[in-house]
Design a protein around this motif. Structure first.
Motif, PDB file in Angstrom:
ATOM      1  N   THR A   1       0.951  -1.127   0.041  1.00 12.20           N
ATOM      2  CA  THR A   1      -0.059  -0.036   0.092  1.00 12.20           C
ATOM      3  C   THR A   1       0.693   1.293   0.047  1.00 12.20           C
ATOM      4  O   THR A   1       1.060   1.975   0.873  1.00 12.20           O
ATOM      5  N   PRO A   2       1.672   1.635  -1.357  1.00  9.29           N
ATOM      6  CA  PRO A   2       2.587   2.511  -1.064  1.00  9.29           C
ATOM      7  C   PRO A   2       2.191   3.983  -1.390  1.00  9.29           C
ATOM      8  O   PRO A   2       2.693   5.137  -1.551  1.00  9.29           O
ATOM      9  N   GLY A   3       0.735   4.313  -1.071  1.00 12.47           N
ATOM     10  CA  GLY A   3      -0.016   5.558  -1.421  1.00 12.47           C
ATOM     11  C   GLY A   3       1.063   6.650  -0.692  1.00 12.47           C
ATOM     12  O   GLY A   3       0.997   7.863  -1.157  1.00 12.47           O
ATOM     13  N   VAL A   4       1.264   6.093   0.720  1.00  6.40           N
ATOM     14  CA  VAL A   4       1.805   7.131   1.462  1.00  6.40           C
ATOM     15  C   VAL A   4       3.276   7.858   0.700  1.00  6.40           C
ATOM     16  O   VAL A   4       3.374   9.040   1.125  1.00  6.40           O
TER      17      VAL A   4
ATOM     18  N   PRO B   1      -8.039   1.484   0.647  1.00 10.43           N
ATOM     19  CA  PRO B   1      -7.448   0.036   0.706  1.00 10.43           C
ATOM     20  C   PRO B   1      -7.638  -0.528   2.187  1.00 10.43           C
ATOM     21  O   PRO B   1      -7.673  -1.761   2.600  1.00 10.43           O
ATOM     22  N   ALA B   2      -7.160   0.514   3.350  1.00  7.03           N
ATOM     23  CA  ALA B   2      -7.032   0.242   4.672  1.00  7.03           C
ATOM     24  C   ALA B   2      -8.219  -0.550   5.141  1.00  7.03           C
ATOM     25  O   ALA B   2      -8.093  -1.321   6.119  1.00  7.03           O
ATOM     26  N   VAL B   3      -9.424  -0.324   4.551  1.00  7.19           N
ATOM     27  CA  VAL B   3     -10.841  -0.691   5.068  1.00  7.19           C
ATOM     28  C   VAL B   3     -10.565  -2.491   4.911  1.00  7.19           C
ATOM     29  O   VAL B   3     -10.809  -3.298   5.779  1.00  7.19           O
ATOM     30  N   ALA B   4     -10.134  -2.754   3.553  1.00  5.78           N
ATOM     31  CA  ALA B   4     -10.375  -4.399   3.411  1.00  5.78           C
ATOM     32  C   ALA B   4      -8.723  -4.930   4.070  1.00  5.78           C
ATOM     33  O   ALA B   4      -9.090  -6.314   4.530  1.00  5.78           O
TER      34      ALA B   4
ATOM     35  N   MET C   1       2.423  -1.597   6.869  1.00  5.97           N
ATOM     36  CA  MET C   1       2.133  -1.596   5.278  1.00  5.97           C
ATOM     37  C   MET C   1       1.613  -0.134   4.859  1.00  5.97           C
ATOM     38  O   MET C   1       2.351   0.162   3.972  1.00  5.97           O
ATOM     39  N   LEU C   2       0.775   0.441   5.691  1.00  5.95           N
ATOM     40  CA  LEU C   2       0.211   1.815   5.334  1.00  5.95           C
ATOM     41  C   LEU C   2       1.329   2.832   5.408  1.00  5.95           C
ATOM     42  O   LEU C   2       1.204   3.616   4.594  1.00  5.95           O
TER      43      LEU C   2
END
Length: 305
Positions: A172-175, A184-187, A200-201
């Motif tokens: 989860t590379p959005g940061v 994505p963090a919801v799932a 990951m986040l």
């Protein structure tokens, strides 16, 4: 709405999850987006074929790393919902062309030039597709052979089962590009332990397929040459079961997971009684006692009230 009707089997499904109390799909999201692309384009973004109860949906835009653009989400939604009421449909497998399962959202759609309203449509549409995967009455399997990042990782986490090759990675590379992977963090946060999700986040660092297996993001990790075989074996096993029994079980699983322990047992106990009232429920018990294979009706027909 048609996409929530799901036929006779869906009636049991809705009763189990009380869909009337949940958010219904916002068809306007997709109706508005439909003008963005022609039907021929939608057919190119995903490929759908079905045989022996197994529907394969292939993300088919490898040049753009199978990005979940609004058009891709439309196409995926259409392929998921096509003939969803049909007794011939027993399981859905989602895979992808190329070395990337999905890189997540198309960042070109998320610039200021598109505007806040458009951005809202993208994320609402994505959330609808992800919840739809868990709301439909047939199991959905992710078949992953490559990289799954951001919303692509969200797609894997949203599926009921996920089989991945040893070379697959998840992130989860959005940061790292200034866009925290909140949706994505919801799932993902519901699939892996909280501290794993947070690492990951916060870092955006990828995890290996074996770490994804260890933490519960995927169900099984196999060599690349065995991916098709292993996924097909799971899908075929699903097809051997009664469709309404599987639908009722899937709905109940997700409902009770969102409840406290006592409420979950109350819910599951009621549904077990409902399951026993199905003709297929009674057929399965009789077949076991008589030491024979069950003959399913695959309908929601009741054996008793």
């Amino acid at each position: 709405m048609a996409c929530r009707r799901f036929g006779a089997v869906g009636l049991l499904y809705r009763e189990a999850v009380l869909l009337s109390n949940r958010t219904r799909p916002n068809a306007s999201l997709f109706a508005g987006a439909r003008s963005l692309c022609m039907r021929s384009e939608l057919q190119q973004l995903t490929v759908r074929h079905q045989q022996n109860g197994i529907r394969n949906i292939i993300l088919n835009n490898p040049k753009k790393r199978n990005a979940l653009s609004l058009s891709m989400l439309m196409s995926l939604r259409t392929d998921i919902l096509a003939d969803i009421d049909s007794d011939d449909l027993r399981v859905i497998v989602i895979s992808a062309e190329g070395p990337v399962f999905s890189s997540g959202h198309d960042l070109k759609e998320l610039t200021s030039a598109q505007g806040r309203e458009y951005h809202g449509r993208v994320f609402e549409a994505c959330s609808e597709v992800m919840t739809l995967i868990q709301d439909i009455p047939v199991p959905v399997i992710a078949k992953v052979n490559g990289v799954a990042t951001a919303a692509g990782c969200q797609l894997v986490a949203s599926c009921d089962i996920a089989v991945a090759t040893e070379k697959s990675t998840f992130a989860t590379p959005g940061v790292n590009v200034g866009l925290f992977c909140s949706t994505p963090a919801v799932a993902i946060g519901r699939a892996v332990p909280r501290k794993v999700a947070m690492e990951m986040l916060f870092t955006g660092a990828p995890i290996s397929a074996h770490d994804a297996l260890l933490h519960g993001l995927v169900s099984k990790v196999v060599p690349e040459e065995r991916l098709e075989e292993e996924t097909l074996a799971i899908a075929r096993r699903v097809c051997e079961a009664s469709r309404p029994v599987v639908a009722l079980g899937k709905a109940t699983f997700y409902r009770q997971m969102a409840q406290g322990r006592d409420a979950a047992y109350a819910t599951a106990s009621r549904v077990m009684v409902d399951n026993l009232a199905l003709r297929d429920g009674q057929e399965g018990i009789r077949a076991f006692l008589e030491k024979r294979k069950p003959v399913w009706t695959n309908s929601a027909e009741k054996a008793h009230d």
